[in-house]
Design an enzyme around this catalytic site. Structure first.
Site, PDB file in Angstrom:
ATOM      1  N   SER A 143      80.690  25.332  16.224  1.00 26.88           N
ATOM      2  CA  SER A 143      79.444  26.084  16.123  1.00 26.88           C
ATOM      3  C   SER A 143      78.293  25.108  16.319  1.00 26.88           C
ATOM      4  O   SER A 143      78.451  23.898  16.081  1.00 26.88           O
ATOM      5  CB  SER A 143      79.333  26.740  14.736  1.00 26.88           C
ATOM      6  OG  SER A 143      78.027  27.233  14.506  1.00 26.88           O
ATOM      7  N   TYR A 156      78.762  25.880   5.106  1.00 22.54           N
ATOM      8  CA  TYR A 156      79.311  26.312   6.395  1.00 22.54           C
ATOM      9  C   TYR A 156      79.192  25.201   7.434  1.00 22.54           C
ATOM     10  O   TYR A 156      80.154  24.903   8.160  1.00 22.54           O
ATOM     11  CB  TYR A 156      78.576  27.563   6.874  1.00 22.54           C
ATOM     12  CG  TYR A 156      79.018  28.045   8.243  1.00 22.54           C
ATOM     13  CD1 TYR A 156      80.275  28.598   8.434  1.00 22.54           C
ATOM     14  CD2 TYR A 156      78.165  27.938   9.348  1.00 22.54           C
ATOM     15  CE1 TYR A 156      80.676  29.034   9.688  1.00 22.54           C
ATOM     16  CE2 TYR A 156      78.552  28.377  10.598  1.00 22.54           C
ATOM     17  CZ  TYR A 156      79.807  28.925  10.766  1.00 22.54           C
ATOM     18  OH  TYR A 156      80.208  29.355  12.011  1.00 22.54           O
TER      19      TYR A 156
END
Length: 233
Positions: A143, A156
């Protein structure tokens, strides 16, 4: 460019979002695809869709990526069906509460188990065979949060930084083995992970990520596309 005809690909998190679209695209390119996720109902629907469309075959295998034995069983079924796994797309992931101040330890643990351990278990389940054959491709879905941290993404981002570190380390570990490694870092993509987040611009479509993966895995065998970052304009 290489062809995917006759290749076997495992796609984790294949029941929805990026994984679902990637699996369908790889099958359309001729690959036989193992669909791995926890929701066997959704996987079965995708299996029927792929097998009815022509191209490569699909087999749905209920898999818990946080359970090493479940992942190894899935890989064993793939090898039993097709003899070898040529590609794995480690796509399964969770994006839950990202702050440390929240104190949501169960959500942190869930992200660590899926986003880090799940990737490692997926790799471990197919890598020995790839090394033995001298060919294979590991695709890790990272990501942009693995490159940057916001005030709401601490945990995250930590898990996605870990995915990127795993990819970078594997590039070095697997040098001259014939096994390739590609780290894909998408920006915001229109998937269920987005939830109710509001945005003020056009975001990426899962097909954009699928196209990048097809690009990486169809390069000549001596070409290793290590890193692709994809952001909306």
């Amino acid at each position: 460019m290489m062809t995917l005809e006759g290749k076997t690909a495992v796609v984790t998190g294949a029941s929805s979002g990026i994984g679902k679209v990637v699996a369908a695209r790889l099958a359309a390119e001729g690959a036989n695809v193992i669909l791995a996720a926890r929701s066997i109902e959704k996987l079965t629907e995708l299996e029927e869709q792929i097998n009815g469309a022509g191209g490569g075959e699909a087999i749905a295998v209920a898999t818990d990526m946080t359970d090493r034995k479940s992942v190894e069983s899935m890989a064993a079924k793939a090898k039993e069906a097709y003899g070898a796994v040529d590609i794995i797309v480690n796509n399964a992931g969770q994006m839950l509460s990202g702050t440390v101040r929240s104190g949501k330890t169960e959500e942190w643990e869930s992200m660590i188990d899926v986003n880090i351990k799940g990737v490692l278990y997926g790799i471990h389940s197919v890598l020995p065979g790839m090394i033995e054959r001298g060919s294979g491709h590991l695709i890790n879905i990272d990501s942009v949060s693995g490159h940057e941290v916001t005030k709401t993404s601490t945990v995250y981002s930590a898990t996605k930084f870990a995915v990127r570190a795993i990819s970078m380390g594997l590039e070095k570990e697997l040098a001259r083995t014939g096994v390739r490694v590609t780290n894909i870092s998408p920006g915001m993509v229109d998937t269920p992970l987005m939830g109710s987040r509001s945005v003020d611009r056009k975001i990426l479509d899962p097909e954009n990520i699928a196209q990048a993966i097809v690009y990486a895995v169809t390069q000549p065998a001596h070409v290793n596309v290590n890193e692709i970052t994809i952001r909306p304009v």
